[in-house]
Design an enzyme around this catalytic site. Structure first.
Site, short mmCIF file in Angstrom:
data_model
loop_
_atom_site.label_atom_id
_atom_site.label_comp_id
_atom_site.label_asym_id
_atom_site.label_seq_id
_atom_site.Cartn_x
_atom_site.Cartn_y
_atom_site.Cartn_z
N LYS A 99 52.38 42.79 48.92
CA LYS A 99 53.84 42.61 48.80
C LYS A 99 54.49 43.95 48.45
O LYS A 99 55.56 44.29 48.96
CB LYS A 99 54.18 41.56 47.73
CG LYS A 99 53.88 40.12 48.11
CD LYS A 99 54.66 39.59 49.30
CE LYS A 99 56.14 39.38 49.02
NZ LYS A 99 56.80 38.67 50.15
N GLU B 17 55.58 40.38 40.82
CA GLU B 17 54.18 40.79 40.63
C GLU B 17 53.93 42.22 41.07
O GLU B 17 52.92 42.82 40.70
CB GLU B 17 53.24 39.85 41.39
CG GLU B 17 53.36 38.43 40.92
CD GLU B 17 52.12 37.57 41.17
OE1 GLU B 17 51.09 38.10 41.56
OE2 GLU B 17 52.24 36.36 40.95
P1 NAD Z 1 54.56 29.55 50.76
O1 NAD Z 1 53.14 30.00 50.80
O2 NAD Z 1 54.89 28.19 50.23
O3 NAD Z 1 55.17 29.60 52.25
C1 NAD Z 1 54.91 30.65 53.13
C2 NAD Z 1 55.41 30.24 54.52
O4 NAD Z 1 55.19 31.37 55.39
C3 NAD Z 1 54.67 29.04 55.13
O5 NAD Z 1 55.58 28.19 55.75
C4 NAD Z 1 53.74 29.68 56.16
O6 NAD Z 1 53.44 28.83 57.25
C5 NAD Z 1 54.57 30.90 56.59
N1 NAD Z 1 53.72 31.98 57.11
C6 NAD Z 1 52.61 32.50 56.53
N2 NAD Z 1 52.09 33.46 57.34
C7 NAD Z 1 52.91 33.56 58.42
C8 NAD Z 1 52.94 34.38 59.58
N3 NAD Z 1 51.98 35.28 59.81
N4 NAD Z 1 53.95 34.23 60.45
C9 NAD Z 1 54.93 33.31 60.25
N5 NAD Z 1 54.95 32.49 59.18
C10 NAD Z 1 53.96 32.62 58.27
O7 NAD Z 1 55.35 30.68 50.01
P2 NAD Z 1 56.62 30.55 49.02
O8 NAD Z 1 56.14 30.27 47.66
O9 NAD Z 1 57.65 29.71 49.65
O10 NAD Z 1 57.11 32.08 49.01
C11 NAD Z 1 58.02 32.56 49.99
C12 NAD Z 1 58.26 34.04 49.76
O11 NAD Z 1 58.78 34.25 48.45
C13 NAD Z 1 56.99 34.90 49.83
O12 NAD Z 1 57.31 36.09 50.48
C14 NAD Z 1 56.62 35.15 48.38
O13 NAD Z 1 55.94 36.39 48.24
C15 NAD Z 1 57.99 35.19 47.74
N6 NAD Z 1 58.03 34.78 46.31
C16 NAD Z 1 57.49 33.58 45.92
C17 NAD Z 1 57.60 33.19 44.58
C18 NAD Z 1 57.03 31.87 44.10
O14 NAD Z 1 57.03 31.63 42.90
N7 NAD Z 1 56.57 30.98 44.97
C19 NAD Z 1 58.26 34.02 43.67
C20 NAD Z 1 58.78 35.24 44.12
C21 NAD Z 1 58.67 35.60 45.45
O1 DAU Z 2 55.66 35.81 39.85
C1 DAU Z 2 55.95 35.39 41.16
C2 DAU Z 2 54.70 34.85 41.80
O2 DAU Z 2 54.46 33.58 41.21
C3 DAU Z 2 54.80 34.73 43.32
O3 DAU Z 2 54.94 35.99 43.86
C4 DAU Z 2 53.55 34.05 43.90
O4 DAU Z 2 53.72 33.83 45.29
C5 DAU Z 2 53.38 32.70 43.20
O5 DAU Z 2 52.19 32.09 43.67
C6 DAU Z 2 53.32 32.89 41.68
O6 DAU Z 2 52.11 33.63 41.30
P1 DAU Z 2 51.24 33.23 40.02
O7 DAU Z 2 49.87 33.73 40.19
O8 DAU Z 2 51.96 33.58 38.77
O9 DAU Z 2 51.31 31.60 40.17
P2 DAU Z 2 50.19 30.47 40.02
O10 DAU Z 2 50.91 29.16 40.08
O11 DAU Z 2 49.03 30.67 40.90
O12 DAU Z 2 49.69 30.68 38.52
C7 DAU Z 2 50.60 30.66 37.41
C8 DAU Z 2 49.80 30.96 36.16
O13 DAU Z 2 48.90 29.86 35.89
C9 DAU Z 2 48.91 32.19 36.27
O14 DAU Z 2 48.90 32.86 35.01
C10 DAU Z 2 47.52 31.64 36.57
C11 DAU Z 2 47.53 30.29 35.87
N1 DAU Z 2 46.72 29.22 36.51
C12 DAU Z 2 46.93 28.95 37.83
C13 DAU Z 2 46.19 27.97 38.47
C14 DAU Z 2 46.40 27.67 39.94
C15 DAU Z 2 45.81 28.48 35.75
O15 DAU Z 2 45.65 28.71 34.54
N2 DAU Z 2 45.11 27.50 36.39
C16 DAU Z 2 45.22 27.22 37.71
O16 DAU Z 2 44.49 26.33 38.23
#
Ligand code: NAD
Ligand code: DAU
Length: 356
Positions: free
Chosen positions: A164, A137
């Site tokens: 980020k 993102e």
């Molecule tokens: P998540 O929100 O599920 O988990 C975040 C974790 O961080 C939680 O366990 C929370 O308790 C901990 N946390 C939050 N604030 C904190 C703080 N101040 N100190 C210590 N711990 C803290 O997130 P996720 O989806 O597992 O994402 C993990 C990492 O990967 C993030 O950095 C996110 O930006 C990155 N990322 C996520 C995705 C995705 O699709 N979920 C994709 C690309 C990158």
């Molecule tokens: O691309 C990586 C990112 O993917 C990570 O960095 C983020 O931590 C992770 O949350 C995710 O971000 P998105 O915003 O892409 O994910 P989200 O699941 O919130 O939404 C995915 C898509 O679906 C986005 O285009 C918004 C849409 N959406 C989401 C929700 C929650 C809906 O249409 N309805 C919804 O209720």
């Protein structure tokens, strides 16, 4: 033994990473530092098989607290820091941006500072690694063509992605200025077990199950590039073991889908699992609602670099891994109930109340 400090290991990707790496790397020990925000659930890592549990240690702590970081990093000798902790939900960042800046920017800064001190105290070991886990993102939004490469200029749209992006810049600066062996990964959307049900896929699975409205933002044609979480974990292991300090690696699944396609797919999968008839198809629950402000249209990763230089490629097909994700949620309703606290219900009310 290798000893790694992981931050945010009780969240979605951290949990999957810890479970996976302890299983496939019997010479790894992990200390997991997590503040346990609404998104962190320590029970994700309870009941590990005993050979994994003895190599796992949990510490409750906040990355914004420099003193706890310095204490941990001075008490133990770590081979590296793997930094997942963040506020991660875009919609929450729109409604309350401040925590995103505090954790994602200041928290990362404090972790880099403490890691630098720890690294110096260990005589600046060449093999030390700081892996900063980031997102696609940061690159902003794509039109219908093209892909994000490691050279794409940063252009974040939300407070989440701006925070980020900022933390990525700090990581890069600590490599260039102080020589700390920082590596950065920018990954696309993950899905799989243990994802908090505020994100698209688990939210839709649970709303379908409970016959609630399926809120699709805007026209539903925004595109994300989906990657099964274990494929992401495998890429991170490659980067920590074989990546070059100072380098950035894009990680993506090559599985671009419009949001509306995903929602229809989930409706069909769930209907077949639940034995729902065609005439009561869950797709009738779909509701197009007010769009997310600053909603990026399309993300798509060019993962050529990590494929060529580190030999990684995704192993899971989108359709099969999505099915197994649906099944995981259906078989783990106890977990779902435990994470849907009062805070969760409050969030659903706040985020969806004005989306007509
Ligand atoms: P998540 O929100 O599920 O988990 C975040 C974790 O961080 C939680 O366990 C929370 O308790 C901990 N946390 C939050 N604030 C904190 C703080 N101040 N100190 C210590 N711990 C803290 O997130 P996720 O989806 O597992 O994402 C993990 C990492 O990967 C993030 O950095 C996110 O930006 C990155 N990322 C996520 C995705 C995705 O699709 N979920 C994709 C690309 C990158
Ligand atoms: O691309 C990586 C990112 O993917 C990570 O960095 C983020 O931590 C992770 O949350 C995710 O971000 P998105 O915003 O892409 O994910 P989200 O699941 O919130 O939404 C995915 C898509 O679906 C986005 O285009 C918004 C849409 N959406 C989401 C929700 C929650 C809906 O249409 N309805 C919804 O209720």
């Amino acid at each position: 033994m290798k000893n790694y400090l992981i931050t945010g290991g009780c969240g979605f990707i951290g949990t999957n990473f810890i479970r996976h790496v302890l299983t496939i790397r019997p010479d790894w020990r992990i200390v997991n530092l997590d503040a346990l925000t609404y998104a962190g659930n320590p029970s994700n890592l309870e009941n590990l098989p005993s050979d994994l549990a003895k190599r796992y240690h949990f510490v409750r702590g906040d990355i914004r607290d420099g003193s706890i970081l310095e204490k941990i990093l001075s008490e133990e000798k770590f081979d590296g820091v793997i930094h997942f902790a963040a506020e991660s939900h875009v919609d929450r960042s729109i409604l309350s941006p401040e925590t995103f800046l505090e954790t994602n920017v200041m928290g990362t800064f404090r972790l880099l500072e403490a890691s630098l001190k720890g690294w110096h105290a260990l005589g600046k070991q060449d093999s030390f690694r700081f892996l900063h886990i980031s997102t696609d993102e940061v690159y902003g939004s794509l039109g219908p063509d093209g892909y994000f490469t490691e050279q794409t200029p940063y252009d974040p749209s939300s407070p989440y992605s701006a925070a980020k992006a900022s933390s990525d810049h700090l990581g890069r600066a600590y490599f260039r200025t102080y020589g700390l062996p920082v590596l950065i990964t920018n990954c696309s959307n993950n899905y799989g077990p243990y994802q908090f049900p505020e994100k698209l896929i688990p939210l839709m699975i649970l709303n379908i199950l409970e016959k609630k409205q399926l809120p699709v933002y805007g026209d539903g044609k925004n595109i994300r590039d989906w990657l099964f979480v274990i494929d992401h974990c495998e890429a991170l292991i490659k980067v920590i073991e074989e990546g070059v300090p100072g380098e950035t690696y894009n990680i993506g699944g090559g599985a671009e889908r419009e949001n509306i396609e995903i929602v229809h797919l989930l409706c069909d999968l769930m209907d077949s699992r639940l034995g729902r008839l065609k005439k009561e198809s869950s797709s009738r629950l779909i509701k197009y609602v007010t769009d997310r402000p600053g909603h990026d249209r399309r993300y798509a990763i060019d993962a050529t670099k990590i494929k060529k230089e580190l030999g990684w490629s995704p192993k899971y097909s989108f359709e099969k891994a999505l099915e197994s994700t649906v099944d995981w949620y259906l078989h783990n309703m106890g977990w779902v109930d435990s994470v849907r606290s009062g805070e969760y219900r409050r969030w659903i009310e706040v985020n969806y109340q004005d989306r007509s």
